[in-house]
Design a protein around this motif. Structure first.
Motif, PDB file in Angstrom:
ATOM      1  N   LEU A   1       1.262  -0.872  -0.110  1.00  0.00           N
ATOM      2  CA  LEU A   1       0.353  -0.252  -0.255  1.00  0.00           C
ATOM      3  C   LEU A   1       0.633   1.181   0.047  1.00  0.00           C
ATOM      4  CD1 LEU A   1      -2.521   0.828   0.179  1.00  0.00           C
ATOM      5  CD2 LEU A   1      -2.823   1.621   2.359  1.00  0.00           C
ATOM      6  N   LEU A   2       0.946   1.809  -1.550  1.00  0.00           N
ATOM      7  CA  LEU A   2       1.175   3.405  -1.104  1.00  0.00           C
ATOM      8  C   LEU A   2       0.467   4.321  -0.825  1.00  0.00           C
ATOM      9  CD1 LEU A   2       3.659   2.750  -4.587  1.00  0.00           C
ATOM     10  CD2 LEU A   2       3.913   2.296  -1.897  1.00  0.00           C
ATOM     11  N   LEU A   3       1.345   5.614   0.184  1.00  0.00           N
ATOM     12  CA  LEU A   3       0.572   7.260   0.181  1.00  0.00           C
ATOM     13  C   LEU A   3       0.624   7.986  -0.393  1.00  0.00           C
ATOM     14  CD1 LEU A   3      -1.568   7.984   2.477  1.00  0.00           C
ATOM     15  CD2 LEU A   3      -0.315   7.677   4.063  1.00  0.00           C
ATOM     16  N   ALA A   4      -0.121   8.829  -0.668  1.00  0.00           N
ATOM     17  CA  ALA A   4       0.286   9.421  -1.411  1.00  0.00           C
ATOM     18  C   ALA A   4      -0.831  11.532  -1.025  1.00  0.00           C
ATOM     19  CB  ALA A   4      -0.009   9.308  -2.688  1.00  0.00           C
ATOM     20  N   ASP A   5      -0.415  11.923  -0.900  1.00  0.00           N
ATOM     21  CA  ASP A   5      -1.077  13.395  -0.953  1.00  0.00           C
ATOM     22  C   ASP A   5      -2.458  13.601  -2.396  1.00  0.00           C
ATOM     23  OD1 ASP A   5      -2.031  16.551  -1.284  1.00  0.00           O
ATOM     24  OD2 ASP A   5      -1.466  16.009   0.676  1.00  0.00           O
ATOM     25  N   ALA A   6      -3.513  14.048  -1.535  1.00  0.00           N
ATOM     26  CA  ALA A   6      -4.460  13.792  -3.524  1.00  0.00           C
ATOM     27  C   ALA A   6      -4.281  15.114  -3.612  1.00  0.00           C
ATOM     28  CB  ALA A   6      -5.792  13.789  -2.764  1.00  0.00           C
ATOM     29  N   ASP A   7      -3.335  16.512  -3.252  1.00  0.00           N
ATOM     30  CA  ASP A   7      -3.512  17.109  -4.197  1.00  0.00           C
ATOM     31  C   ASP A   7      -2.406  17.235  -4.775  1.00  0.00           C
ATOM     32  OD1 ASP A   7      -5.579  19.265  -3.283  1.00  0.00           O
ATOM     33  OD2 ASP A   7      -4.429  19.113  -1.081  1.00  0.00           O
ATOM     34  N   GLU A   8      -0.729  16.269  -4.633  1.00  0.00           N
ATOM     35  CA  GLU A   8       0.139  16.300  -5.484  1.00  0.00           C
ATOM     36  C   GLU A   8      -0.132  15.357  -6.001  1.00  0.00           C
ATOM     37  OE1 GLU A   8       3.378  17.536  -4.581  1.00  0.00           O
ATOM     38  OE2 GLU A   8       2.413  18.971  -3.717  1.00  0.00           O
TER      39      GLU A   8
ATOM     40  N   GLN B   1      -9.325   9.858  -0.339  1.00  0.00           N
ATOM     41  CA  GLN B   1     -10.054   9.634   0.324  1.00  0.00           C
ATOM     42  C   GLN B   1     -10.505  11.574   0.425  1.00  0.00           C
ATOM     43  OE1 GLN B   1     -10.561   8.287   4.201  1.00  0.00           O
ATOM     44  NE2 GLN B   1     -11.911  10.525   4.847  1.00  0.00           N
ATOM     45  N   ARG B   2     -11.512  11.429  -0.093  1.00  0.00           N
ATOM     46  CA  ARG B   2     -12.278  12.714  -0.507  1.00  0.00           C
ATOM     47  C   ARG B   2     -11.627  13.916  -0.125  1.00  0.00           C
ATOM     48  NH1 ARG B   2     -16.209  12.558  -5.190  1.00  0.00           N
ATOM     49  NH2 ARG B   2     -18.151  11.939  -3.873  1.00  0.00           N
ATOM     50  N   GLY B   3     -11.826  15.458   0.362  1.00  0.00           N
ATOM     51  CA  GLY B   3     -11.561  16.277   0.800  1.00  0.00           C
ATOM     52  C   GLY B   3     -12.585  17.485   0.128  1.00  0.00           C
ATOM     53  N   SER B   4     -12.014  18.693   0.433  1.00  0.00           N
ATOM     54  CA  SER B   4     -13.215  19.360  -0.191  1.00  0.00           C
ATOM     55  C   SER B   4     -12.469  20.119  -1.589  1.00  0.00           C
ATOM     56  CB  SER B   4     -13.283  20.524   0.869  1.00  0.00           C
ATOM     57  OG  SER B   4     -12.287  21.521   1.671  1.00  0.00           O
ATOM     58  N   SER B   5     -11.697  19.795  -2.030  1.00  0.00           N
ATOM     59  CA  SER B   5     -10.305  19.898  -2.538  1.00  0.00           C
ATOM     60  C   SER B   5     -10.804  19.841  -4.044  1.00  0.00           C
ATOM     61  CB  SER B   5      -8.640  19.732  -2.525  1.00  0.00           C
ATOM     62  OG  SER B   5      -8.457  19.941  -3.456  1.00  0.00           O
ATOM     63  N   THR B   6     -10.205  20.296  -5.446  1.00  0.00           N
ATOM     64  CA  THR B   6     -11.413  20.357  -5.970  1.00  0.00           C
ATOM     65  C   THR B   6     -10.002  19.066  -6.565  1.00  0.00           C
ATOM     66  OG1 THR B   6      -9.583  22.199  -7.389  1.00  0.00           O
ATOM     67  CG2 THR B   6     -12.303  22.853  -7.154  1.00  0.00           C
ATOM     68  N   ALA B   7      -9.194  18.783  -6.007  1.00  0.00           N
ATOM     69  CA  ALA B   7      -8.327  18.354  -6.964  1.00  0.00           C
ATOM     70  C   ALA B   7      -8.403  16.371  -6.777  1.00  0.00           C
ATOM     71  CB  ALA B   7      -7.320  17.714  -5.504  1.00  0.00           C
ATOM     72  N   ASP B   8     -10.111  16.172  -6.100  1.00  0.00           N
ATOM     73  CA  ASP B   8     -10.189  15.218  -6.079  1.00  0.00           C
ATOM     74  C   ASP B   8     -10.467  15.030  -7.652  1.00  0.00           C
ATOM     75  OD1 ASP B   8      -9.925  14.337  -2.827  1.00  0.00           O
ATOM     76  OD2 ASP B   8     -12.022  15.840  -2.408  1.00  0.00           O
TER      77      ASP B   8
END
Length: 331
Positions: free
Chosen positions: A91-98, A121-128
């Motif tokens: 399992l590899l973890l990454a930041d959605a915005d990145e 894991q969605r947040g409030s960012s348009t990156a999702d």
């Protein structure tokens, strides 16, 4: 299929067998790549394309979150890692915005078949939306703790029940003016917690208290509580939908000259390792975060085996009230 075959210069039968993953099909590599490129360009049945692109699993599942330092994610990751390892995956973890940055690194990773699936894991960012669009065209994608009804699979916690438990606790203590610092986004998760808070109040014959977005950070929670108390000084208790926001709310309460819980009771959703070490220790509703991680990976693995995406809500184990020192009867 006919459009893909015509544009790629092959027969529809070749397109069908290739995108179905027929291992007995013998065609040149450049032909295979041309058919897949045309199918991708024409958006022809993305899930089938994803399976056809994967000649062999690489043994890696990605997980994209917002703010990798958030302690709520640690237990989710623990469950996800355990389930992935049990089936031979890393399992590899990454930041959605990145991942959503404009350099197309994530898109190249997906197109190069370097991961087998993605948890988001969605947040409030348009990156999702950017990450989801790139991944869903070629990979199994599962939204973590999200109540979607679309074509993308999801695994969610019972947020409505959790907020109901938190509010019921405050009602049982005798509070009748109970505010709520809500998430704001993602919308589905926030609305579920609002419904639980409101349903508990109405079942007890109590009017809705004031509600305000408390965000996802200590700073946002502190600012929101200050605004709420300025407009509604009669509030004696608060349900906070985010545990980090609740920590900020406790600080803001002290700054306003209020003592927790004598003047204001605070209960938060989610337990984190430091909640019991705060002053006062924070009352929380503990949700099955480890099970969320485990079942999210299990959903990815089912899709890799050819199952259709589905939507799950984890109701067992149920949300659990952990009473500490931040809640008490009203003065």
């Amino acid at each position: 299929m006919s459009d893909v075959a015509r544009a790629a210069g092959v027969s529809p039968a070749v397109v069908s067998r290739l995108l179905r993953g027929d291992e007995t099909l013998r065609i040149r590599e450049d032909t295979r790549l041309r058919v897949l490129a045309v199918a991708d360009e024409l958006n022809y049945t993305p899930n089938e394309v994803a399976r056809a692109l994967r000649k062999a699993e690489v043994g890696i599942i990605g997980m994209a979150v917002h703010d990798t330092s958030n302690p709520v994610y640690s237990e989710i990751l623990d469950g996800a890692q355990a389930e992935a390892s049990a089936h031979g995956f890393a399992l590899l973890l990454a930041d959605a915005d990145e991942l959503a940055r404009g350099d197309r690194t994530f898109e190249r990773i997906v197109r190069g078949n370097r991961i087998d699936g993605l948890l988001l894991q969605r947040g409030s960012s348009t990156a999702d939306d950017t990450v989801a669009n790139i991944a869903s065209a070629r990979l199994p994608l599962v939204l973590v703790n999200d109540r979607t009804r679309g074509e993308v699979g999801s695994v969610a916690l019972d947020d409505e029940a959790a907020a109901h438990v938190a509010t019921r606790h405050l009602l049982d203590l005798g509070h009748t003016v109970i505010g709520h610092l809500k998430l704001g986004a993602p919308k589905a998760r926030s609305e579920a917690r609002v419904r639980g808070w409101r349903a508990a109040l109405r079942a007890a014959g109590v009017h809705d208290g004031p509600s305000l977005s408390g965000g996802h950070t200590t700073g946002e929670g502190g600012t929101a509580l200050a605004k709420l108390l300025a407009a509604h000084p009669d509030v004696t208790a608060i349900v906070v939908s985010n545990v980090l926001s609740a920590v900020g709310a406790m600080t803001a309460a002290r700054a306003a000259g209020l003592e927790v819980p004598r003047d204001l009771s605070i209960v938060a959703l989610h337990d984190v390792f430091f909640a019991e070490h705060l002053t006062p220790a924070l009352t929380v509703v503990r949700l099955p975060l480890r099970e969320l991680g485990r079942r999210s990976v299990a959903a990815i693995l089912r899709q890799l085996d050819g199952a259709q995406p589905r939507h799950e809500v984890i109701r067992e184990p149920a949300p659990e009230l952990v009473i500490r020192a931040s809640t008490a009867p009203p003065r």
